[in-house]
Design an enzyme around this catalytic site. Sequence first.
Site, mmCIF file in Angstrom:
data_model
loop_
_atom_site.group_PDB
_atom_site.id
_atom_site.type_symbol
_atom_site.label_atom_id
_atom_site.label_comp_id
_atom_site.label_asym_id
_atom_site.label_seq_id
_atom_site.Cartn_x
_atom_site.Cartn_y
_atom_site.Cartn_z
ATOM 1 N N SER A 13 0.820 -1.217 0.000
ATOM 2 C CA SER A 13 0.000 0.000 0.000
ATOM 3 C C SER A 13 0.850 1.262 0.000
ATOM 4 C CB SER A 13 -0.934 0.005 1.218
ATOM 5 O OG SER A 13 -0.176 0.008 2.419
ATOM 6 N N LYS A 15 3.326 1.857 2.538
ATOM 7 C CA LYS A 15 3.649 2.215 3.924
ATOM 8 C C LYS A 15 5.118 2.575 4.116
ATOM 9 C CE LYS A 15 2.446 -1.770 5.475
ATOM 10 N NZ LYS A 15 2.150 -2.490 4.247
ATOM 11 N N HIS A 50 14.883 -3.019 -0.510
ATOM 12 C CA HIS A 50 14.581 -1.916 0.414
ATOM 13 C C HIS A 50 15.853 -1.141 0.745
ATOM 14 C CE1 HIS A 50 10.402 -2.254 2.265
ATOM 15 N NE2 HIS A 50 10.391 -3.145 1.299
ATOM 16 N N GLN A 52 18.660 -0.882 -0.970
ATOM 17 C CA GLN A 52 19.133 -0.153 -2.149
ATOM 18 C C GLN A 52 18.306 1.110 -2.378
ATOM 19 O OE1 GLN A 52 19.095 -2.992 -5.347
ATOM 20 N NE2 GLN A 52 20.667 -4.256 -4.387
#
Length: 179
Positions: A13, A15, A50, A52
């Site tokens: 979503s 987040k 994540h 990177q």
Amino acid sequence: MKRIVLITGGQRSGKSVQAEKMALSLTDRPVYLATAHIWDDEFRQRVSRHQQRRGPQWTNIEEEKYLSRHDVRGRVVVVDCITLWCTNFFFKQGAPEWEQPTVEDALKEIEEEFDRFTSQDATFIFVTNEIGSGGVSADAVQRRFTDLEGWMNQYVAAKADEVILMVSGIPVEIKKMRE
């Protein structure tokens, strides 16, 4: 000044991206506190993507359970995520089912650790999942975990200054910080 933000929503979503953007709007040297236990190669690849995406300005800390071990006073900290953090308290790896903690015991331990960690003067941005938004699982263990996660999300939301629900990449303010 201490500040607690909770960013919640479904999978994919937006987040984590929202939490990272918020942290970077508050400081140029944020902390990323990852709670994930690396279960398999696919998950290891997710974690790598994540990392990177974030870049070198982030201080990365990996801590599966005891967040309060880390001194983050005066910092902006993204904690990603409560769901994986709860998993680390709920499942004792390799232990038979009868040795697993009860929902109540796990919740108590997580709440106490949350309170210890957030007693520091810092800005905390917690990411979590709304796993109870779908149907009721046919699996008893999953139902117990959904209970734990839901109660922990409620605990954090009650203590948070702000709560943001992510829907298809769009942040929806649920609870706004008082001016």
